[in-house]
Motif scaffolding. Structure first.
Motif, PDB file in Angstrom:
ATOM      1  N   THR A 157       0.772  -0.970  -0.069  1.00  0.00           N
ATOM      2  CA  THR A 157       0.003  -0.083  -0.086  1.00  0.00           C
ATOM      3  C   THR A 157       0.826   1.105  -0.115  1.00  0.00           C
ATOM      4  O   THR A 157       1.989   1.257   0.213  1.00  0.00           O
ATOM      5  CB  THR A 157      -1.009  -0.034   1.138  1.00  0.00           C
ATOM      6  OG1 THR A 157      -0.046  -0.057   2.193  1.00  0.00           O
ATOM      7  CG2 THR A 157      -1.927  -1.219   1.271  1.00  0.00           C
ATOM      8  N   GLU A 158       0.259   2.345  -0.476  1.00  0.00           N
ATOM      9  CA  GLU A 158       0.973   3.764  -0.347  1.00  0.00           C
ATOM     10  C   GLU A 158       0.857   4.164   1.130  1.00  0.00           C
ATOM     11  O   GLU A 158       0.331   3.694   2.027  1.00  0.00           O
ATOM     12  CB  GLU A 158       0.240   4.929  -0.900  1.00  0.00           C
ATOM     13  CG  GLU A 158       0.185   4.849  -2.547  1.00  0.00           C
ATOM     14  CD  GLU A 158       1.645   4.927  -3.263  1.00  0.00           C
ATOM     15  OE1 GLU A 158       2.486   5.188  -2.596  1.00  0.00           O
ATOM     16  OE2 GLU A 158       1.529   4.744  -4.571  1.00  0.00           O
ATOM     17  N   ARG A 159       2.039   4.645   1.691  1.00  0.00           N
ATOM     18  CA  ARG A 159       2.196   4.983   3.191  1.00  0.00           C
ATOM     19  C   ARG A 159       1.426   6.147   3.449  1.00  0.00           C
ATOM     20  O   ARG A 159       1.119   7.101   2.565  1.00  0.00           O
ATOM     21  CB  ARG A 159       3.634   5.196   3.400  1.00  0.00           C
ATOM     22  CG  ARG A 159       3.941   5.482   4.834  1.00  0.00           C
ATOM     23  CD  ARG A 159       5.235   5.815   4.840  1.00  0.00           C
ATOM     24  NE  ARG A 159       6.430   5.088   4.365  1.00  0.00           N
ATOM     25  CZ  ARG A 159       6.618   3.746   4.894  1.00  0.00           C
ATOM     26  NH1 ARG A 159       6.562   3.557   6.049  1.00  0.00           N
ATOM     27  NH2 ARG A 159       7.548   3.101   4.401  1.00  0.00           N
ATOM     28  N   GLY A 214       5.701  -4.340   2.940  1.00  0.00           N
ATOM     29  CA  GLY A 214       4.160  -3.597   2.709  1.00  0.00           C
ATOM     30  C   GLY A 214       4.004  -2.463   2.072  1.00  0.00           C
ATOM     31  O   GLY A 214       2.753  -1.969   1.827  1.00  0.00           O
ATOM     32  N   TYR A 215       5.034  -1.497   2.305  1.00  0.00           N
ATOM     33  CA  TYR A 215       5.068  -0.427   1.821  1.00  0.00           C
ATOM     34  C   TYR A 215       5.587   0.071   0.212  1.00  0.00           C
ATOM     35  O   TYR A 215       6.440  -0.497   0.027  1.00  0.00           O
ATOM     36  CB  TYR A 215       5.364   0.591   2.760  1.00  0.00           C
ATOM     37  CG  TYR A 215       4.407   0.931   3.655  1.00  0.00           C
ATOM     38  CD1 TYR A 215       3.146   1.315   3.753  1.00  0.00           C
ATOM     39  CD2 TYR A 215       5.000   0.690   5.217  1.00  0.00           C
ATOM     40  CE1 TYR A 215       2.670   1.410   5.123  1.00  0.00           C
ATOM     41  CE2 TYR A 215       4.262   0.897   6.165  1.00  0.00           C
ATOM     42  CZ  TYR A 215       3.194   1.056   6.227  1.00  0.00           C
ATOM     43  OH  TYR A 215       2.189   1.144   7.378  1.00  0.00           O
ATOM     44  N   ILE A 216       4.884   0.406  -0.588  1.00  0.00           N
ATOM     45  CA  ILE A 216       5.355   0.850  -1.982  1.00  0.00           C
ATOM     46  C   ILE A 216       6.656   1.490  -2.076  1.00  0.00           C
ATOM     47  O   ILE A 216       7.539   1.381  -2.755  1.00  0.00           O
ATOM     48  CB  ILE A 216       4.257   1.533  -3.016  1.00  0.00           C
ATOM     49  CG1 ILE A 216       3.120   0.396  -3.032  1.00  0.00           C
ATOM     50  CG2 ILE A 216       4.822   1.773  -4.221  1.00  0.00           C
ATOM     51  CD1 ILE A 216       1.881   0.982  -3.681  1.00  0.00           C
ATOM     52  N   ASP A 217       6.772   2.607  -1.293  1.00  0.00           N
ATOM     53  CA  ASP A 217       8.092   3.308  -1.095  1.00  0.00           C
ATOM     54  C   ASP A 217       9.018   2.306  -0.775  1.00  0.00           C
ATOM     55  O   ASP A 217      10.404   2.789  -1.211  1.00  0.00           O
ATOM     56  CB  ASP A 217       7.988   4.715  -0.512  1.00  0.00           C
ATOM     57  CG  ASP A 217       7.587   4.269   1.185  1.00  0.00           C
ATOM     58  OD1 ASP A 217       7.318   3.369   1.381  1.00  0.00           O
ATOM     59  OD2 ASP A 217       7.571   5.299   2.000  1.00  0.00           O
ATOM     60  N   ASN A 218       9.007   1.518   0.204  1.00  0.00           N
ATOM     61  CA  ASN A 218       9.994   0.679   0.585  1.00  0.00           C
ATOM     62  C   ASN A 218      10.474  -0.517  -0.491  1.00  0.00           C
ATOM     63  O   ASN A 218      11.805  -0.723  -0.606  1.00  0.00           O
ATOM     64  CB  ASN A 218       9.878   0.052   1.924  1.00  0.00           C
ATOM     65  CG  ASN A 218      10.135   0.778   3.270  1.00  0.00           C
ATOM     66  OD1 ASN A 218      10.558   1.648   2.988  1.00  0.00           O
ATOM     67  ND2 ASN A 218       9.763   0.072   4.365  1.00  0.00           N
ATOM     68  N   ILE A 219       9.279  -1.004  -1.127  1.00  0.00           N
ATOM     69  CA  ILE A 219       9.803  -1.832  -2.303  1.00  0.00           C
ATOM     70  C   ILE A 219      10.678  -1.037  -3.219  1.00  0.00           C
ATOM     71  O   ILE A 219      11.867  -1.938  -3.361  1.00  0.00           O
ATOM     72  CB  ILE A 219       8.634  -1.890  -3.012  1.00  0.00           C
ATOM     73  CG1 ILE A 219       7.512  -3.027  -2.365  1.00  0.00           C
ATOM     74  CG2 ILE A 219       8.934  -2.767  -4.274  1.00  0.00           C
ATOM     75  CD1 ILE A 219       6.181  -3.083  -2.787  1.00  0.00           C
ATOM     76  N   GLY A 257      -0.536  -8.742  -5.810  1.00  0.00           N
ATOM     77  CA  GLY A 257       0.667  -9.368  -5.521  1.00  0.00           C
ATOM     78  C   GLY A 257       1.190  -9.343  -4.123  1.00  0.00           C
ATOM     79  O   GLY A 257       0.613  -8.238  -3.405  1.00  0.00           O
ATOM     80  N   THR A 258       1.944 -10.260  -3.865  1.00  0.00           N
ATOM     81  CA  THR A 258       2.880  -9.799  -2.603  1.00  0.00           C
ATOM     82  C   THR A 258       4.367  -9.780  -2.560  1.00  0.00           C
ATOM     83  O   THR A 258       4.721 -10.678  -3.320  1.00  0.00           O
ATOM     84  CB  THR A 258       2.568 -10.914  -1.120  1.00  0.00           C
ATOM     85  OG1 THR A 258       1.046 -11.270  -1.235  1.00  0.00           O
ATOM     86  CG2 THR A 258       3.277 -11.097  -0.303  1.00  0.00           C
ATOM     87  N   PHE A 259       4.922  -8.684  -2.384  1.00  0.00           N
ATOM     88  CA  PHE A 259       6.310  -8.516  -2.525  1.00  0.00           C
ATOM     89  C   PHE A 259       7.207  -8.883  -0.986  1.00  0.00           C
ATOM     90  O   PHE A 259       6.783  -8.879  -0.009  1.00  0.00           O
ATOM     91  CB  PHE A 259       6.710  -6.991  -2.586  1.00  0.00           C
ATOM     92  CG  PHE A 259       6.240  -6.491  -3.850  1.00  0.00           C
ATOM     93  CD1 PHE A 259       7.211  -6.192  -5.034  1.00  0.00           C
ATOM     94  CD2 PHE A 259       4.969  -6.148  -4.140  1.00  0.00           C
ATOM     95  CE1 PHE A 259       6.962  -5.757  -5.982  1.00  0.00           C
ATOM     96  CE2 PHE A 259       4.614  -5.674  -5.296  1.00  0.00           C
ATOM     97  CZ  PHE A 259       5.389  -5.693  -6.218  1.00  0.00           C
TER      98      PHE A 259
END
Length: 377
Positions: free
Chosen positions: A39-41, A228-233, A366-368
């Motif tokens: 998700t987005e933070r 779980g966070y897109i910015d961390n991906i 998906g799951t990263f």
């Protein structure tokens, strides 16, 4: 030091070249029961991991690809998550320990140990990572991968030899893991005794090698596996850390060979370029892919927030519409280098067997996962 160098040398094995085959190797896993979608933070969430942003170097997608082993082919078995997990481990060993990209570890071993008394195939990243930390892994040369799926209706000679006398769940597990599951519990003495019904010196040697490898290289930290966070991906990718992506499968988005079975034509140009679109709302793909539920798993090696993907999608009303999606993730696949993504290129460089998937699809379905591997001194 000499012993350590000798031990490392065991794992430097020539790159496996996928065999050209009329089959496209595009076999799938069963679907996951659930996903932890990124998700987005939000403002109320924990702050991003700025330590990743303070890394001495920002890695490009090409930098991360340079730390990958060769693209392999899973054959006709539902082992894509096995291949993505092993490929991720290989990449981390290359980046953390300076091992050669010729490193080649045994997917056969991981599949066998995971299929212990299982009656259906399929796994996912978190389970695979925990199993690798528990049992380790040997080289591909010590326990080579067998790409043919075994079924009760069609037992090739090796399957008959290894599984033919078994029954029930033990037989089903043997078909999936290509060995009697009982072997894993047997002593070295039994496995090395030519008079024993459990005689299997190849498995015994692989088991010893796997344990040695685990003790030297594999220890998981306490970091969470799911990102779980897109910015961390994206921060992890910029810091040179590839991830796995386990994802629900939509046949039209992937232009898979079974897409026509649900009334969707394949775009073979997108298939060859490794382009994966999105199961648009109102499309035949979105409506009917669940009739053949499946999952897939790949290694994410980079992203581009500005790359635009244009695809055509057949709608349920019979019309064909074109859609554009901005933002992709780049990935390494396990369907060989001569079929899907055979023409994939990035900034003029060719990487057969790689691909790109729209971020919209990856985030929604998906799951990263990261493999929180500790580097041992």
């Amino acid at each position: 030091m000499k012993l350590f160098r000798s031990f490392l040398a065991l794992f430097l094995f020539p790159i496996l070249v996928p065999l050209a085959n009329a089959d496209d190797h595009a076999y799938l896993d069963p679907p996951r029961a659930s996903h932890e979608h990124p998700t987005e933070r939000k403002d109320s969430d924990a702050p991003p991991n700025f330590a990743l942003e303070r890394a001495a170097r920002v890695f490009s997608t090409e930098d991360v690809i340079a730390q990958q082993t060769s693209v392999k082919a899973q054959g006709s078995r539902g082992t894509c998550s096995i291949f993505s997990s092993v490929a991720l481990l290989e990449s981390l060993l290359i980046s953390n320990y300076g091992l050669s990209t010729a490193l080649d570890l045994s997917e056969e071993w991981l599949e066998y140990t995971l299929m212990y008394y299982r009656t259906s195939d399929g796994s996912f990243s978190a389970t695979n990572f925990q199993k690798l930390a528990s049992v380790g892994i040997p080289r591909e040369a010590s326990l080579p991968y067998l790409g043919e799926a075994w079924t009760a209706e069609n037992l090739p000679p090796l399957a008959q030899e290894r599984c033919g006398d078994l029954s029930g769940n033990r037989f089903a597990s043997c078909l999936l893991g290509h060995r009697d599951p009982e072997l894993i519990n047997r002593s070295d003495t039994e496995l090395l005794n030519s008079g024993s019904r459990f005689y299997d010196p190849e498995l015994q040697a692989a088991r010893v090698e796997a344990a040695n490898f685990r003790d030297r290289f594999i220890e998981l930290s306490n970091e969470p596996i799911q990102v779980g966070y897109i910015d961390n991906i994206k921060a992890k990718l910029r810091s040179g850390q590839p991830l796995t992506l386990d994802i629900d499968f939509y046949y039209g988005a992937w232009n898979h060979r079974k897409a026509p079975d649900i009334g969707v034509e394949r775009d073979m140009n997108s298939w060859a370029q490794g382009i994966v679109g999105y199961p648009e709302s109102g499309s035949t793909d979105r409506a009917r892919s669940h009739e053949m539920p499946a999952g897939h798993s790949v290694v994410i090696v980079g992203y581009d927030d500005n790359r635009v993907v244009r695809v055509r999608s057949k709608m349920q009303d019979g019309s064909v519409r074109e859609f554009s999606y901005r933002g992709v993730y780049y990935f390494k696949n396990s369907w060989g280098a001569d079929n899907f993504g055979v023409n994939f290129s990035l900034r003029g460089n060719s990487y057969p067997g790689y691909g790109m998937i729209t971020q919209k699809y990856a985030h929604e379905y998906g799951t990263f996962s990261q493999m929180p591997l500790l580097v041992r001194n």
